[in-house]
Design a protein around this motif. Structure first.
Motif, PDB file in Angstrom:
ATOM      1  N   THR A  54      65.456  11.058  46.768  1.00 26.08           N
ATOM      2  CA  THR A  54      65.434  12.283  47.568  1.00 26.08           C
ATOM      3  C   THR A  54      66.563  13.216  47.151  1.00 26.08           C
ATOM      4  O   THR A  54      67.433  12.841  46.379  1.00 26.08           O
ATOM      5  CB  THR A  54      65.612  11.950  49.060  1.00 26.08           C
TER       6      THR A  54
ATOM      7  N   VAL B 298      69.587  15.849  48.626  1.00 26.52           N
ATOM      8  CA  VAL B 298      70.361  16.275  49.788  1.00 26.52           C
ATOM      9  C   VAL B 298      71.281  17.399  49.337  1.00 26.52           C
ATOM     10  O   VAL B 298      71.938  17.279  48.307  1.00 26.52           O
ATOM     11  CB  VAL B 298      71.219  15.112  50.353  1.00 26.52           C
TER      12      VAL B 298
ATOM     13  N   THR C 254      65.127  17.618  50.400  1.00 26.99           N
ATOM     14  CA  THR C 254      64.751  16.698  51.466  1.00 26.99           C
ATOM     15  C   THR C 254      65.584  16.949  52.719  1.00 26.99           C
ATOM     16  O   THR C 254      65.072  16.972  53.832  1.00 26.99           O
ATOM     17  CB  THR C 254      64.957  15.236  51.013  1.00 26.99           C
ATOM     18  N   LYS C 255      66.863  17.155  52.507  1.00 24.34           N
ATOM     19  CA  LYS C 255      67.747  17.274  53.653  1.00 24.34           C
ATOM     20  C   LYS C 255      68.902  18.213  53.333  1.00 24.34           C
ATOM     21  O   LYS C 255      69.359  18.267  52.192  1.00 24.34           O
ATOM     22  CB  LYS C 255      68.291  15.873  53.977  1.00 24.34           C
TER      23      LYS C 255
ATOM     24  N   PRO D  19      63.577  21.564  55.038  1.00 21.66           N
ATOM     25  CA  PRO D  19      64.363  20.332  54.972  1.00 21.66           C
ATOM     26  C   PRO D  19      64.778  19.839  56.346  1.00 21.66           C
ATOM     27  O   PRO D  19      64.819  20.593  57.313  1.00 21.66           O
ATOM     28  CB  PRO D  19      65.595  20.766  54.186  1.00 21.66           C
ATOM     29  N   GLU D  20      65.055  18.562  56.398  1.00 27.62           N
ATOM     30  CA  GLU D  20      65.695  17.982  57.577  1.00 27.62           C
ATOM     31  C   GLU D  20      67.103  18.560  57.628  1.00 27.62           C
ATOM     32  O   GLU D  20      67.728  18.763  56.587  1.00 27.62           O
ATOM     33  CB  GLU D  20      65.738  16.458  57.375  1.00 27.62           C
TER      34      GLU D  20
ATOM     35  N   GLU E 251      71.049  18.385  59.040  1.00 28.25           N
ATOM     36  CA  GLU E 251      72.065  17.586  59.717  1.00 28.25           C
ATOM     37  C   GLU E 251      73.316  18.437  59.863  1.00 28.25           C
ATOM     38  O   GLU E 251      73.783  19.050  58.902  1.00 28.25           O
ATOM     39  CB  GLU E 251      72.382  16.330  58.889  1.00 28.25           C
TER      40      GLU E 251
END
Ligand code: FAD
Ligand code: SF4
Ligand code: SF4
Lengths: 426, 256, 316
Positions: C36, C38, C56-57, C167-168, C170
């Motif tokens: 993935t 990030v 992805t993130k 994307p996710e 955080e």
């Protein structure tokens, strides 16, 4: 205020005759010379720079100093400004002298810029006050053994295109008659390399038993010495003496008048003493063996290099070679022999082009090229490796491209001996 | 204020790089070495700080070959002390390994700031100042063009960004600084002075063990070489097309 | 295998192109390796950009001094996130920020670093980074170690990724730096142009013929985002100031592009520019010495070519 002290020689020796100056002494300074002389003193205290104090302002030097013809600089002015409290160490004047030696020729008081300049410049270099361009040349020389910053491993690469085999001492492993000290510009500068190739061909044709040091050679260092880096000069001299001492040879032949000067006067002081000739001297002695096959058919004039002519008194050898060229129409310029003009490259001038430009209306090389044109020359013959690049550049910058060719005497000889098909190889 | 300046030598690009084309390895023993030009800048900035504020300057080099001349030259220019970290080192030593031994040495001392060239031509495995700072856990800033002592234990730095922007940073000590350029061009040390210093001054030698390199199997190849220029043919429009394409390929066209 | 981490840099108009180039490469490598991607972004100013990145993130570090680049604060928060994400490969553009964070992070986390990357090749699941070293005279091919590495990448190595994604997200709370404070960010006053700092030089020689033609060069330089430098005769004639002179008695320059227009390439000139990354020579004389060191050459007339090229560049 401190009273001026007597600054004339007590006794002068002229041609071996002692002249006592006491009857002529000015014991009490007149008002006009009542200066604070501390700045002048600080300069004349530097070992080597004492003679600046002898100047009595006659102005003879101003008439002959090449720099004064394009600017506002001569020994007389240097003395006067220093007397008025402008320190030579901080003044641009310090970097304008090309150490051409013309002033010393005429100065009745033997104010000797050839000693003054390196001494005071050394002080300035120590104090970090030298032009950056010059320091770059010093750094290059210290690191690479040449002021141009070229690879020391490639110092003998020019020989590959010389057209004849050029023996390198470390490979030859046998004594030779002549050790040819090639120097930097003849090893690296494109036009210098062509002149070197021409000289190699001439040597070859005359069956000279010779060799070069190749990568074992470093800059002879004389101009760095004149520009104020004596330590660098000594380091180079030690190296060259060590390398030369490895081999057996009868004499040195140098391409470069600056190297000639060093080998004649400076290297012996450091234990490196060999008979040395400039290549023009060496060839002039062998003119009877030279076979010319081609005529030049050009009007040629010759520029005396300061360090061959005025510094070391050789005016005839290059002229003998030129006069022997078939079909040459040799013409002397007004400034020739003892009164020759200067190309501007000596004394570190080669590495201060940008700095000196701010203090000159034109380059010395440009002025010289114009003189050559005035005399109708088609070829300006030279015998110092600084000069081909300097004068070729000046021919262009004065707008005379195509009118005047700049040729090393070795190239002219090689051409007339049928060793070079064209005047310029490339 | 105690300043450490990290100096290193790098292969001299005036010479051909000695490459074994078949084995794709560099022949480190066959190359000549010169002081890294950015380190010269770092030294100059340190000497300027010394002149301004009386700081004490220690130059440090890892003994990967002949580094003495470089250290003596730094002393001749005005550095106060010279340290050579010695051990089982050679010219092939990587930056990571150098940074390791230097960080160990610095960690034992009480330097306030460490200056070094922001980069060098050979740092394939990272730039020395950043690695040293990381190992020590000290703050670090690179591309610095000015370092000034700002009262007590603070320093002010000038950091350059792309597009000509400049930041002024204030930092506590200890700090590691990667110098891009000094405020003035590096000074010249005359040969006589360097030779005299080489006779009279001493270089402190400190022993260290060699650390492990972190990259293995690095191969070197020459990019496609140019001899004579590749000539662009055609009329003006075609030449323009081709030049634009070349610039585009190399990302040299101005972006929005 | 851990994910591929991209460290994003803030520009005036969003995330910089150089970091989008890293996103592009990270995506294709992740696809090849089956892992993935990030991305780490700093601060809130381009948060809408961050939320649309095609990775992805995205970890958004905010709070503290994250809105303004601070080498120390960024390095510390990046090290935390790095420890949390445990990436296999980390890509950072080799800008001032990359020079700060790349080596600093490597040292702090004991992760191997490969600097000046221009490409990463994949073969049988093994990665090799190509980096440009020794002033571009050599390329290093570096196998990326089993346990991964950080690669700092020269901007312009890949096309930028402009794809939109979802994307996710955080959020990560960053701490202030105790060691370092940004006092101000300024655009320094321009004195005269410093040709040694320019990436692109349009350099003119005697072929420019006269001061009246100089605007052609200025125009072209502007279109290229560069400045005008020159050979000595141009300074001699007083058409440009001495600070613009390249060569032995002028400046030594190493730009990314040196466009030599009407310069013959005398040794004294070459001494000041032979190390430029890319040299393109415009000279009506194909045998001029400049052609021996130029990468590309053309015998077009500079007085025609300069305006034509400027026109094209401006036209888009
Ligand atoms: C001690 C010393 C120091 C020097 N220092 C420097 C220095 O620092 N920097 C420096 O640059 N020089 C220096 N020089 C000068 C150097 O020797 C050259 O004379 C100079 O670089 C030549 O400049 P140029 O190439 O612009 O001119 P030229 O050599 O005259 O070349 C002009 C070129 O333009 C081409 N041309 C003409 N018209 C056109 C056209 N319409 N389209 C395309 N091409 C055209 C011609 O074919 C020619 O090749 C120095 C010289 C000396 C002796
Ligand atoms: S010639 Fe000698 S004495 Fe006369 S002004 Fe010049 S330096 Fe002084
Ligand atoms: S040596 Fe030559 S340049 Fe120097 S002052 Fe004397 S005449 Fe002038």
């Amino acid at each position: 205020m401190q009273k001026a002290k007597a600054i004339e020689l007590d006794i002068a020796v002229v041609d071996g005759v002692e002249l006592n100056g006491s009857w002529n002494r000015m014991f009490e300074p007149r008002v006009i010379s009542e200066y604070d002389l501390s700045v002048l003193d600080s300069i004349t205290q530097i070992p080597g720079a004492e003679s600046l104090g002898y100047c009595y302002q006659c102005g003879k030097c101003t008439g002959v100093c090449p720099v004064d013809t394009v600017g506002d600089y001569s020994p007389r002015k240097v003395f006067r400004r220093t007397q008025l409290g402008i320190s030579l160490i901080d003044s641009p004047d310090l970097w304008l002298c090309t150490t051409c030696r013309n002033c010393l020729r005429v100065c009745p008081k033997e104010v000797n810029m050839i000693n003054i300049m390196p001494a005071v410049r050394e002080q300035a270099v120590l104090e970090g006050k030298a032009p950056d361009e010059l320091l770059t040349a010093f750094e290059n020389t210290a690191r690479y053994g040449n002021p141009i910053g070229e690879s020391p491993r490639k110092r003998a690469d020019w020989t590959k295109n010389a057209g004849v085999a050029v023996p390198i001492m470390s490979q030859r492993k046998a004594p030779v008659d002549v050790l040819w000290f090639v120097e930097c510009y003849p090893s690296y500068h494109p036009r210098g390399k062509e002149a070197s190739s021409a000289l190699a061909r001439v040597f070859d044709a005359l069956s000279v038993d010779y060799g070069i040091l190749g990568t074992e050679e470093k800059c002879a260092g004389d101009s760095q010495r004149m520009a104020g880096e004596r330590g660098l000069f000594e380091m180079l001299a030690e190296h060259n003496i060590k390398m030369l001492s490895k081999y057996t040879f009868n004499q040195l032949v140098v391409t470069d008048p600056h190297a000639y000067n060093a080998f004649l006067h400076e290297y012996p002081k450091m234990g490196g003493e060999w008979p040395v000739q400039h290549y023009t001297q060496f060839l002039a002695e062998r003119l009877n063996q030279v076979h010319f096959v081609k005529a030049l058919n050009k009007r040629v004039t010759f520029h005396d290099p300061c360090y061959l002519g005025r510094h070391n008194g050789e005016y005839e050898a290059p002229r003998a070679l030129l006069a022997a060229l078939p079909g040459i129409d040799l013409v002397e310029m007004g400034h020739c022999r003892e009164t020759s003009y200067c190309c501007g490259g000596g004394g570190g001038g080669m590495w201060m082009d940008s700095f000196t430009r701010d203090y000159a209306s034109e380059r010395l090389s440009e002025r010289r090229v114009k003189e050559a044109i005035e005399y109708g020359a088609e070829i300006l013959a030279v015998s110092c490796p600084y000069e081909v690049p300097r004068f070729e550049d000046a021919v262009k910058s004065t707008g005379h491209d195509g009118e005047l060719q700049v040729m090393d005497i070795a190239e002219l000889m090689a051409y007339c001996m049928g060793l070079n098909e064209a005047l310029v190889l490339h | 204020m105690r300043l450490a300046v990290l100096l290193k030598t790098v292969p001299d690009l005036v010479e051909e790089l000695a490459l074994d084309e078949d084995a794709r390895t560099l022949l480190f023993d066959e190359m000549s070495y010169v002081p890294s030009e950015w380190d010269d800048q770092a030294l100059e900035e340190a000497l300027i700080i010394k002149e301004e504020s009386g700081a004490e300057v220690t130059v440090i080099a890892v003994d990967t070959g002949d580094v003495d001349t470089m250290l003596f030259t730094a002393l001749a220019k005005g550095a106060d002390y010279a340290v050579k970290i010695v051990g089982d080192f050679d010219a092939a030593m990587s930056n990571w390994q150098k940074a390791r031994v230097v960080a160990d040495y610095l960690g034992r001392g009480d330097f306030d700031a460490v200056l070094s060239g922001v980069q060098a031509i050979d740092d394939v495995d990272g730039q020395l100042p950043g690695l040293v700072a990381g190992f020590l856990g000290w703050p670090h800033a690179s591309v610095i063009t000015e370092v000034r002592v700002a009262g007590g234990s603070h320093l002010q730095l000038r950091q350059e960004y792309a597009g000509g922007l400049v930041a002024e940073l204030e930092t506590v000590t200890p700090i590691v600084v990667g110098v891009q350029a000094a405020r003035k061009p590096p000074r010249y040390a005359s040969v006589a002075k360097v030779r005299q210093v080489a006779k009279s001054a001493t270089i402190d030698e400190v022993e260290a063990d060699v650390a492990e390199a972190r990259l293995a199997g690095v191969e070197y190849v020459r990019p496609v070489a140019a001899g004579h220029a590749e000539m662009i043919e055609g009329d003006i429009d075609e030449v323009v097309d081709r030049i634009v394409a070349i610039l585009e390929e190399r990302n040299l066209l101005r972006r929005a | 295998m851990g994910p591929i981490l991209i460290v994003l840099e803030n520009g005036a108009a969003g995330v910089t192109e150089a970091t989008k180039e890293c996103v592009n490469k990270a995506k294709s490598l992740a696809a090849q390796l089956g892992t993935t991607t990030v991305a780490v972004g700093f601060g809130k100013q381009h948060v809408s950009d961050l939320r649309r990145l095609a990775v992805t993130k995205v970890v958004i570090a905010s709070g503290g001094t994250m809105d303004l680049y601070n080498p120390d604060a960024y390095e510390k928060v990046l090290a935390e996130i790095f420890g949390n994400v445990k990436p296999y490969l980390t890509l950072i553009a080799n800008t001032t920020m990359g020079l700060d964070l790349g080596a600093g992070l490597a040292g702090r986390t004991q992760t191997p670093l490969i600097a000046y990357g221009i490409d990463i090749e994949e073969q049988d699941g093994r990665l090799t980074a190509i980096s440009q070293v020794f002033a571009g005279k050599l390329l290093a091919r570096v196998p990326i170690p089993e346990d991964g590495a950080i690669v700092t990448v020269i901007p312009g190595s890949w096309p930028a990724d402009n794809e939109a994604g979802d994307p996710e997200i955080e959020e990560w709370t960053a701490q202030d730096s105790e060691a370092m404070r940004v006092l101000r960010v300024v655009e320094p006053e321009q004195s005269d142009i410093d040709i040694t700092k320019a990436d692109i030089l349009v350099s003119v020689g005697r072929g420019i013929e006269g001061p009246d033609n100089l605007p052609l060069a200025e125009d072209l330089a502007e279109a290229l985002g560069g400045v005008v430098s020159c050979s000595r005769p141009v300074v001699d004639a007083g058409w440009l100031p001495k600070a613009r002179q390249v060569g032995k008695s002028g400046q030594t320059v190493k730009p990314k592009l040196y466009l030599a227009c009407g310069i013959s390439g005398a040794p004294e000139h070459l001494q000041g520019m032979r190390d430029a990354d890319l040299i393109i020579a415009i000279n009506t004389d194909e045998s001029a010495s400049i052609m021996d060191i130029a990468h590309f050459g053309t015998t077009a007339d500079m007085l025609e070519l300069m305006p034509a090229l400027a026109e094209r560049l401006k036209g888009g």
